[in-house]
Design an enzyme around this catalytic site. Sequence first.
Site, PDB file in Angstrom:
ATOM      1  N   TYR A  87       2.176  -2.162  -1.269  1.00 51.29           N
ATOM      2  CA  TYR A  87       3.144  -1.965  -0.196  1.00 51.29           C
ATOM      3  C   TYR A  87       4.173  -3.083  -0.080  1.00 51.29           C
ATOM      4  O   TYR A  87       5.351  -2.830   0.120  1.00 51.29           O
ATOM      5  CB  TYR A  87       2.428  -1.854   1.159  1.00 51.29           C
ATOM      6  CG  TYR A  87       1.526  -0.659   1.274  1.00 51.29           C
ATOM      7  CD1 TYR A  87       1.970   0.488   1.921  1.00 51.29           C
ATOM      8  CD2 TYR A  87       0.239  -0.662   0.760  1.00 51.29           C
ATOM      9  CE1 TYR A  87       1.149   1.600   2.054  1.00 51.29           C
ATOM     10  CE2 TYR A  87      -0.589   0.444   0.883  1.00 51.29           C
ATOM     11  CZ  TYR A  87      -0.130   1.571   1.530  1.00 51.29           C
ATOM     12  OH  TYR A  87      -0.948   2.662   1.652  1.00 51.29           O
ATOM     13  N   ASN A 159       8.485   4.232   3.456  1.00 48.12           N
ATOM     14  CA  ASN A 159       7.160   4.654   3.884  1.00 48.12           C
ATOM     15  C   ASN A 159       7.214   5.025   5.363  1.00 48.12           C
ATOM     16  O   ASN A 159       7.477   4.170   6.211  1.00 48.12           O
ATOM     17  CB  ASN A 159       6.147   3.526   3.682  1.00 48.12           C
ATOM     18  CG  ASN A 159       4.733   3.905   4.120  1.00 48.12           C
ATOM     19  OD1 ASN A 159       4.267   4.994   3.792  1.00 48.12           O
ATOM     20  ND2 ASN A 159       4.066   3.034   4.851  1.00 48.12           N
ATOM     21  N   GLU A 160       7.010   6.297   5.660  1.00 49.49           N
ATOM     22  CA  GLU A 160       6.920   6.754   7.053  1.00 49.49           C
ATOM     23  C   GLU A 160       8.121   6.327   7.895  1.00 49.49           C
ATOM     24  O   GLU A 160       7.970   6.013   9.066  1.00 49.49           O
ATOM     25  CB  GLU A 160       5.614   6.267   7.692  1.00 49.49           C
ATOM     26  CG  GLU A 160       4.388   6.707   6.918  1.00 49.49           C
ATOM     27  CD  GLU A 160       3.077   6.449   7.671  1.00 49.49           C
ATOM     28  OE1 GLU A 160       3.116   5.801   8.720  1.00 49.49           O
ATOM     29  OE2 GLU A 160       2.039   6.919   7.198  1.00 49.49           O
ATOM     30  N   GLU A 264      -1.723   8.163   0.731  1.00 50.32           N
ATOM     31  CA  GLU A 264      -2.895   7.572   1.405  1.00 50.32           C
ATOM     32  C   GLU A 264      -3.811   8.725   1.777  1.00 50.32           C
ATOM     33  O   GLU A 264      -3.342   9.736   2.279  1.00 50.32           O
ATOM     34  CB  GLU A 264      -2.520   6.855   2.722  1.00 50.32           C
ATOM     35  CG  GLU A 264      -1.660   5.637   2.572  1.00 50.32           C
ATOM     36  CD  GLU A 264      -1.228   5.027   3.933  1.00 50.32           C
ATOM     37  OE1 GLU A 264      -1.662   5.510   5.003  1.00 50.32           O
ATOM     38  OE2 GLU A 264      -0.438   4.074   3.899  1.00 50.32           O
ATOM     39  N   TYR A 296      -7.025   5.106   0.665  1.00 51.51           N
ATOM     40  CA  TYR A 296      -6.722   3.934   1.478  1.00 51.51           C
ATOM     41  C   TYR A 296      -8.048   3.312   1.882  1.00 51.51           C
ATOM     42  O   TYR A 296      -8.843   3.982   2.551  1.00 51.51           O
ATOM     43  CB  TYR A 296      -5.925   4.355   2.715  1.00 51.51           C
ATOM     44  CG  TYR A 296      -5.415   3.206   3.525  1.00 51.51           C
ATOM     45  CD1 TYR A 296      -4.224   2.573   3.185  1.00 51.51           C
ATOM     46  CD2 TYR A 296      -6.143   2.730   4.615  1.00 51.51           C
ATOM     47  CE1 TYR A 296      -3.757   1.488   3.929  1.00 51.51           C
ATOM     48  CE2 TYR A 296      -5.672   1.654   5.348  1.00 51.51           C
ATOM     49  CZ  TYR A 296      -4.489   1.045   5.005  1.00 51.51           C
ATOM     50  OH  TYR A 296      -4.030  -0.026   5.724  1.00 51.51           O
TER      51      TYR A 296
END
Length: 487
Positions: A87, A159-160, A264, A296
Amino acid sequence: MAPSYTQLFAAACALATTAHAVSPIEVKGKDFVNSKSGDRFQILGVDYQPGGSSGFSATKDPLSDADACLRDAALMQSLGVNTIRVYNLSPNVDHSKCASIFNGAGIYMVLDVNSPLSGGSLDRTDPSGTYNSVYFEQVFGIIEAFKNFPNTLGFFAGNEVINEDSVYEAPAYVRAVVRDMKDYISTNANRSIPVGYSAADVRDILVDTLDYFMCDMSNSTSSQSDFFGLNSYSWCGDSTYTESGYNVLVEDFNNASLPVFFSEFGCNAVMPRTFTEVAALYSEKMTDVFSGGLVYEWTEEANDYGLVSINSTDTATLLTDYKNLEKQYSKVDMTSVETSNSSQTSKAAPTCDSSLITSSSFLNSWDLPSTPSKVAEWIKSGYGNATVGSLVSVSATTIPQTIYDWNGNKLSNIKYKVLASDESNTPNNSTSVSSSSSSGSSAAASSSSAGSSASSSSMSTSAAAGLSSASFMGLVTGATLFAALLL
Ligand SMILES: *[C@@H]1O[C@H](CO)[C@@H](O)[C@H](O)[C@H]1NC(C)=O
Ligand SMILES: *[C@@H]1O[C@H](CO)[C@@H](O)[C@H](O)[C@H]1NC(C)=O
Ligand SMILES: *[C@@H]1O[C@H](CO)[C@@H](O)[C@H](O)[C@H]1NC(C)=O
Ligand SMILES: *[C@@H]1O[C@H](CO)[C@@H](O)[C@H](O)[C@H]1NC(C)=O
Ligand SMILES: *[C@@H]1O[C@H](CO)[C@@H](O)[C@H](O)[C@H]1NC(C)=O
Ligand SMILES: *[C@@H]1O[C@H](CO)[C@@H](O)[C@H](O)[C@H]1NC(C)=O
Ligand SMILES: *[C@@H]1O[C@H](CO)[C@@H](O)[C@H](O)[C@H]1NC(C)=O
Ligand SMILES: *[C@@H]1O[C@H](CO)[C@@H](O)[C@H](O)[C@H]1NC(C)=O
């Protein structure tokens, strides 16, 4: 003290051998495909961010510590992992050793380009104010850092970013970042490394999000995403295909024209996790639509999702979840997973049109912001202020740390093995980690219901320092056969 990886490096130079390299993965229709063999590639992955957010700084990230990478690559090899997602990365540290260690183990990397440091990501509430050249120092820096590794599977542009809190125009900014990244790669890298997005499991906007990113736009072909990741925790405990809602996800993504995978998964509402979703994910029911997924997460942190506990730099313990995942992986039919299918690889994308978007709260036009002038300059002539990594040769047989299993038994059979060129790692029943006795108590028996579906929040903000500060257990043993060669 036993020698460390870095200490052995200098001494081993004279024995250097040719670098092993995995075959790069490319996107064809809705599948990932091995560029040399043509076999389908499905992700058997783990999310990798040891130390959570405190494991990251401008000078230290999960792929900067070769000793830790060697330990984790060896343990992932036994488990059957073929991909990691990382990440938070820094463009200014050298990742050559870690990326080469994972490459040698036959493990690919899918990498987020954003960072939790100031200016290092697009602000979902202020995308126009944060879509600027400061942000692209991070984005292009990460592309520079990883573009030369054959095991770089892809980059996540975000991411999101899009959720209940994001502003209406956010999707256009993310699509613009995808465009700028792909334009950068096509002028500054030797191969077209795929770029995609990782979505939160917000069901009512999931299909809109997918359609917004995957649709084809003749006036901006490079803004089209190459793949789509979904962070989903809907299968908890001993659930089923329908009870978990996986059947709904398969319907939702059935029309997808690009590879879709779980970026994830692994709900921990029921502990220890048994990972029964693995059998569903890699079964015929799902593989027309999903290209596998990433569990995850690798290390045990404060939020309790670990497969492995890092007790200290010298000691690590495999948790019950590791054993359970290994058992599920070993039952996966790899022949079926790797079988290519021409109706999959020829799937074409729909054309961008407002009729694709069903939710009134979701942006239904594709007027993308134009590339900032400094960013356009870098796309043309390259971004120079990054540490560009390159493959180095690795040859190691065992790891310098002491590893315990879920019963507290010391394991002596952990091997790091450089695979033959073009091979990627697969679950391998015969090399599985197993303990010789079963004394002691289970390492991860305590139950907890913390997390559950709320856990899909952004890694860059949610992870905490979860490392236990267990006392030093004794001298490292079993490391004497270790040798590393770096070119
Ligand atoms: C392409 O690869 C060659 C050989 O590895 C390298 O010398 C060159 O710098 C690379 N080009 C780019 C644009 O990265
Ligand atoms: C998939 O495509 C069909 C035919 O175009 C359409 O009727 C259906 O609504 C689509 N499903 C989704 C989830 O987009
Ligand atoms: C592992 O063993 C199981 C049961 O014997 C078998 O079904 C499976 O195909 C094996 N997996 C691999 C990768 O060899
Ligand atoms: C190939 O993929 C299509 C869907 O994309 C599926 O309907 C078909 O059953 C697959 N064929 C085989 C042999 O798996
Ligand atoms: C490109 O095409 C899309 C979809 O038709 C449209 O929304 C957008 O305004 C166009 N952009 C430009 C710069 O023409
Ligand atoms: C290059 O990056 C380093 C580390 O982030 C930074 O300190 C330095 O100011 C940058 N140099 C230029 C010319 O941007
Ligand atoms: C799997 O195990 C077999 C038998 O021990 C071995 O020959 C093979 O190299 C192993 N494959 C991998 C990918 O480790
Ligand atoms: C390592 O950490 C795990 C999980 O906290 C614990 O169960 C185990 O006893 C520790 N092992 C050592 C050797 O400290």
